[in-house]
Design a protein around this motif. Structure first.
Motif, PDB file in Angstrom:
ATOM      1  N   SER A  54       0.826  -1.212   0.000  1.00 60.14           N
ATOM      2  CA  SER A  54       0.000   0.000   0.000  1.00 60.14           C
ATOM      3  C   SER A  54       0.858   1.259   0.000  1.00 60.14           C
ATOM      4  O   SER A  54       2.032   1.229   0.359  1.00 60.14           O
ATOM      5  N   TYR A  55       0.243   2.383  -0.360  1.00 64.41           N
ATOM      6  CA  TYR A  55       0.944   3.662  -0.376  1.00 64.41           C
ATOM      7  C   TYR A  55       0.998   4.299   1.011  1.00 64.41           C
ATOM      8  O   TYR A  55       1.914   5.037   1.321  1.00 64.41           O
ATOM      9  N   GLU A  58      -2.572   4.007   6.522  1.00 68.03           N
ATOM     10  CA  GLU A  58      -4.029   3.965   6.660  1.00 68.03           C
ATOM     11  C   GLU A  58      -4.649   3.038   5.612  1.00 68.03           C
ATOM     12  O   GLU A  58      -5.558   2.253   5.916  1.00 68.03           O
ATOM     13  N   ASP A  59      -4.163   3.147   4.362  1.00 70.84           N
ATOM     14  CA  ASP A  59      -4.667   2.257   3.315  1.00 70.84           C
ATOM     15  C   ASP A  59      -4.329   0.809   3.634  1.00 70.84           C
ATOM     16  O   ASP A  59      -5.127  -0.093   3.389  1.00 70.84           O
ATOM     17  N   ALA A  60      -3.123   0.583   4.165  1.00 68.78           N
ATOM     18  CA  ALA A  60      -2.723  -0.781   4.524  1.00 68.78           C
ATOM     19  C   ALA A  60      -3.665  -1.352   5.579  1.00 68.78           C
ATOM     20  O   ALA A  60      -4.118  -2.503   5.482  1.00 68.78           O
ATOM     21  N   ALA A  61      -3.978  -0.540   6.593  1.00 69.11           N
ATOM     22  CA  ALA A  61      -4.864  -1.000   7.664  1.00 69.11           C
ATOM     23  C   ALA A  61      -6.261  -1.298   7.130  1.00 69.11           C
ATOM     24  O   ALA A  61      -6.870  -2.329   7.465  1.00 69.11           O
ATOM     25  N   ASP A  62      -6.782  -0.395   6.290  1.00 68.38           N
ATOM     26  CA  ASP A  62      -8.126  -0.602   5.731  1.00 68.38           C
ATOM     27  C   ASP A  62      -8.166  -1.822   4.823  1.00 68.38           C
ATOM     28  O   ASP A  62      -9.108  -2.626   4.882  1.00 68.38           O
ATOM     29  N   ALA A  63      -7.130  -1.964   3.964  1.00 64.13           N
ATOM     30  CA  ALA A  63      -7.096  -3.096   3.040  1.00 64.13           C
ATOM     31  C   ALA A  63      -6.966  -4.409   3.807  1.00 64.13           C
ATOM     32  O   ALA A  63      -7.604  -5.410   3.464  1.00 64.13           O
ATOM     33  N   LEU A  64      -6.148  -4.418   4.865  1.00 71.67           N
ATOM     34  CA  LEU A  64      -5.994  -5.641   5.655  1.00 71.67           C
ATOM     35  C   LEU A  64      -7.307  -6.025   6.322  1.00 71.67           C
ATOM     36  O   LEU A  64      -7.692  -7.190   6.330  1.00 71.67           O
ATOM     37  N   GLN A  65      -8.009  -5.037   6.843  1.00 76.66           N
ATOM     38  CA  GLN A  65      -9.304  -5.316   7.476  1.00 76.66           C
ATOM     39  C   GLN A  65     -10.279  -5.905   6.451  1.00 76.66           C
ATOM     40  O   GLN A  65     -10.968  -6.892   6.726  1.00 76.66           O
ATOM     41  N   GLU A  66     -10.337  -5.292   5.265  1.00 80.35           N
ATOM     42  CA  GLU A  66     -11.211  -5.811   4.203  1.00 80.35           C
ATOM     43  C   GLU A  66     -10.817  -7.236   3.831  1.00 80.35           C
ATOM     44  O   GLU A  66     -11.674  -8.106   3.628  1.00 80.35           O
ATOM     45  N   VAL A  93      -2.959  -8.959  -0.702  1.00 82.19           N
ATOM     46  CA  VAL A  93      -2.379  -8.206  -1.827  1.00 82.19           C
ATOM     47  C   VAL A  93      -3.484  -7.706  -2.756  1.00 82.19           C
ATOM     48  O   VAL A  93      -3.479  -6.544  -3.185  1.00 82.19           O
ATOM     49  N   ASN A  94      -4.448  -8.560  -3.057  1.00 80.55           N
ATOM     50  CA  ASN A  94      -5.538  -8.152  -3.944  1.00 80.55           C
ATOM     51  C   ASN A  94      -6.387  -7.041  -3.335  1.00 80.55           C
ATOM     52  O   ASN A  94      -6.823  -6.124  -4.037  1.00 80.55           O
ATOM     53  N   ALA A  95      -6.598  -7.100  -2.018  1.00 80.63           N
ATOM     54  CA  ALA A  95      -7.349  -6.024  -1.352  1.00 80.63           C
ATOM     55  C   ALA A  95      -6.579  -4.704  -1.436  1.00 80.63           C
ATOM     56  O   ALA A  95      -7.168  -3.641  -1.655  1.00 80.63           O
ATOM     57  N   ARG A  99      -7.775  -1.304  -3.460  1.00 80.03           N
ATOM     58  CA  ARG A  99      -7.848   0.001  -2.811  1.00 80.03           C
ATOM     59  C   ARG A  99      -7.029   1.031  -3.591  1.00 80.03           C
ATOM     60  O   ARG A  99      -7.440   2.189  -3.740  1.00 80.03           O
ATOM     61  N   ILE A 100      -5.870   0.625  -4.100  1.00 78.94           N
ATOM     62  CA  ILE A 100      -5.049   1.539  -4.912  1.00 78.94           C
ATOM     63  C   ILE A 100      -5.813   1.978  -6.149  1.00 78.94           C
ATOM     64  O   ILE A 100      -5.818   3.156  -6.516  1.00 78.94           O
ATOM     65  N   ARG A 101      -6.492   1.033  -6.797  1.00 77.65           N
ATOM     66  CA  ARG A 101      -7.272   1.378  -8.000  1.00 77.65           C
ATOM     67  C   ARG A 101      -8.401   2.352  -7.651  1.00 77.65           C
ATOM     68  O   ARG A 101      -8.690   3.283  -8.399  1.00 77.65           O
TER      69      ARG A 101
END
Length: 199
Positions: A54-55, A58-66, A93-95, A99-101
């Protein structure tokens, strides 16, 4: 000898040996504690994977939760042709890539680093940290798919075939993404080779 805890299993409270596959099957069958035990085993690895892909933190935390919610819901879709850890890695990784997209309009280089916890010793900690930030910045400048391939192969140590399986693309795609990513990193970091041009 040399087996990991998740491969050889652990002794549960009732004396039953639980492998990752056993725990996932128990979760699907309705065991309320099995998925939590699986997370205890793999959470640190999955969090580091999310951070590297993730960039922002915060994005890493949200993506991991998802990703973990998705894994919890879709556990019955797991096929035992891959390790549970690889399956979880791919979901994370896909989450992150999803999120990046979705956040494509955001400015891209907002760096996170986990290197600043505590100095390891009295060697030049600041130089090490600065170098880590420079490399992290270069890594973050790569397209998301190239970065995911490089993280899987060069950072996490997956083989090309395992990375391909985890990311759901052909092995040749992983090879070409890694090759292009390494070339871009080499171009961005080439100036570090010149001893007269220190950071």
């Amino acid at each position: 000898m040399g087996s990991t805890q998740s491969e050889c299993g652990i002794q549960g409270g009732g004396g039953v040996v639980s492998t990752d596959v056993d725990l996932l099957a128990a979760h699907v069958a309705g065991d309320g504690h099995a998925f939590a035990e699986l997370m205890r085993r793999h959470y640190d690895h999955l969090w580091q994977t999310a951070l590297r892909t993730s960039y922002t933190r915060e994005d890493a935390a949200d993506a991991l939760q998802e990703a973990l919610l998705s894994a919890h819901r879709k556990a019955s879709n797991f096929r035992a042709d891959a390790a549970v850890r690889s399956w979880l890695h791919a979901i994370v990784v896909n989450a992150c890539l999803d999120r990046i997209r979705r956040n494509k309009s955001r400015p891209t280089v907002s760096l996170t680093t986990d290197e600043s916890d505590e100095p390891r010793d009295d060697r030049n900690h600041y130089a090490d940290l600065e170098m880590s930030l420079v490399v992290q910045k270069a890594l973050m400048s790569l397209p998301a798919e190239q970065r995911a391939a490089l993280v899987a192969v060069d950072v996490e140590g997956y083989s090309v075939s395992d990375a391909a399986q985890a990311l759901g693309v052909p092995a040749g795609t992983i090879k070409s993404r890694c090759a292009r990513g390494r070339l871009k990193l080499a171009e961005k970091l080439d100036y570090l080779r010149d001893p007269g041009n220190r950071i």
